[in-house]
Design a protein around this motif. Sequence first.
Motif, short mmCIF file in Angstrom:
data_model
loop_
_atom_site.label_atom_id
_atom_site.label_comp_id
_atom_site.label_asym_id
_atom_site.label_seq_id
_atom_site.Cartn_x
_atom_site.Cartn_y
_atom_site.Cartn_z
N ALA A 157 -14.42 -1.57 8.06
CA ALA A 157 -13.02 -1.79 7.70
C ALA A 157 -12.27 -2.33 8.91
O ALA A 157 -12.40 -1.82 10.01
N SER A 204 -13.67 2.38 0.70
CA SER A 204 -12.27 2.12 1.02
C SER A 204 -11.76 3.25 1.91
O SER A 204 -12.41 4.28 2.07
N VAL A 205 -10.57 3.05 2.46
CA VAL A 205 -9.95 4.06 3.31
C VAL A 205 -9.48 5.22 2.43
O VAL A 205 -8.86 5.00 1.39
N GLU A 220 -7.59 -3.20 6.87
CA GLU A 220 -7.24 -2.17 5.89
C GLU A 220 -7.04 -0.82 6.58
O GLU A 220 -6.09 -0.10 6.30
N HIS A 221 -7.92 -0.49 7.51
CA HIS A 221 -7.83 0.76 8.27
C HIS A 221 -6.53 0.78 9.09
O HIS A 221 -5.81 1.78 9.11
N LYS A 268 -3.77 -0.95 8.57
CA LYS A 268 -2.60 -0.87 7.68
C LYS A 268 -2.37 0.56 7.20
O LYS A 268 -1.24 1.03 7.14
N ALA A 269 -3.47 1.24 6.86
CA ALA A 269 -3.36 2.63 6.39
C ALA A 269 -2.83 3.52 7.51
O ALA A 269 -1.95 4.36 7.29
N MET A 275 0.85 -1.18 0.00
CA MET A 275 0.00 0.00 0.00
C MET A 275 0.89 1.24 0.00
O MET A 275 1.88 1.31 0.68
N ALA A 325 -12.33 5.70 7.23
CA ALA A 325 -12.45 4.29 6.84
C ALA A 325 -13.92 3.88 6.84
O ALA A 325 -14.73 4.43 7.59
N ASN A 374 -2.60 5.48 -2.82
CA ASN A 374 -3.81 4.66 -2.85
C ASN A 374 -4.93 5.25 -1.99
O ASN A 374 -6.09 4.92 -2.19
N ILE A 375 -4.58 6.09 -1.02
CA ILE A 375 -5.60 6.60 -0.10
C ILE A 375 -5.74 8.12 -0.13
O ILE A 375 -6.71 8.64 0.41
#
Length: 154
Positions: free
Chosen positions: A108, A74-75, A111-112, A114-115, A1, A104, A5-6
């Motif tokens: 989530a 997605s986040v 994924e949340h 990890k971000a 990531m 998020a 991406n966010i």
Amino acid sequence: MNLSNILKPEAVKVVSSASSKKRLLQDLGDLAFAAYGLSAPATVEALMERESLGPTGVGQGVALPHARMSGLESVVGAFLLLEKPVDFDSVDRQPVDIVFSLFAPEDAGVEHLKALALVSRTLRESALCAKLRANADPATLYTILTENHTVQAA
């Protein structure tokens, strides 16, 4: 990531004066609406609710406010650079001038996290924060944030 991406380029802004933590969260709500179409009042409410659990000022002038929101798939992130630091109840009691907010989906999970870990790791780099503080152009800030940084192997 990767942060690209966010974070969208239009979700990066320089704020000349936020008078308080609450005003800063309102600025984030406005930015989340402009960049992602999220309801500004709902965003501010979610961020304030999260802050009530404990401040998200992580130290060294950096804050990572985050919240779970309905209507997201997605986040997504929003970045503010403050020209004048604001008190954010940070762990080191230092005022904040770099703010990276994450939103998020309500469901989530990993994924949340990890971000949040990615943003935290990125903004722990003092050289990167110095570069951010030395620039007042949102496009330049976006480029600095989304450049592929060398990640040290574990």
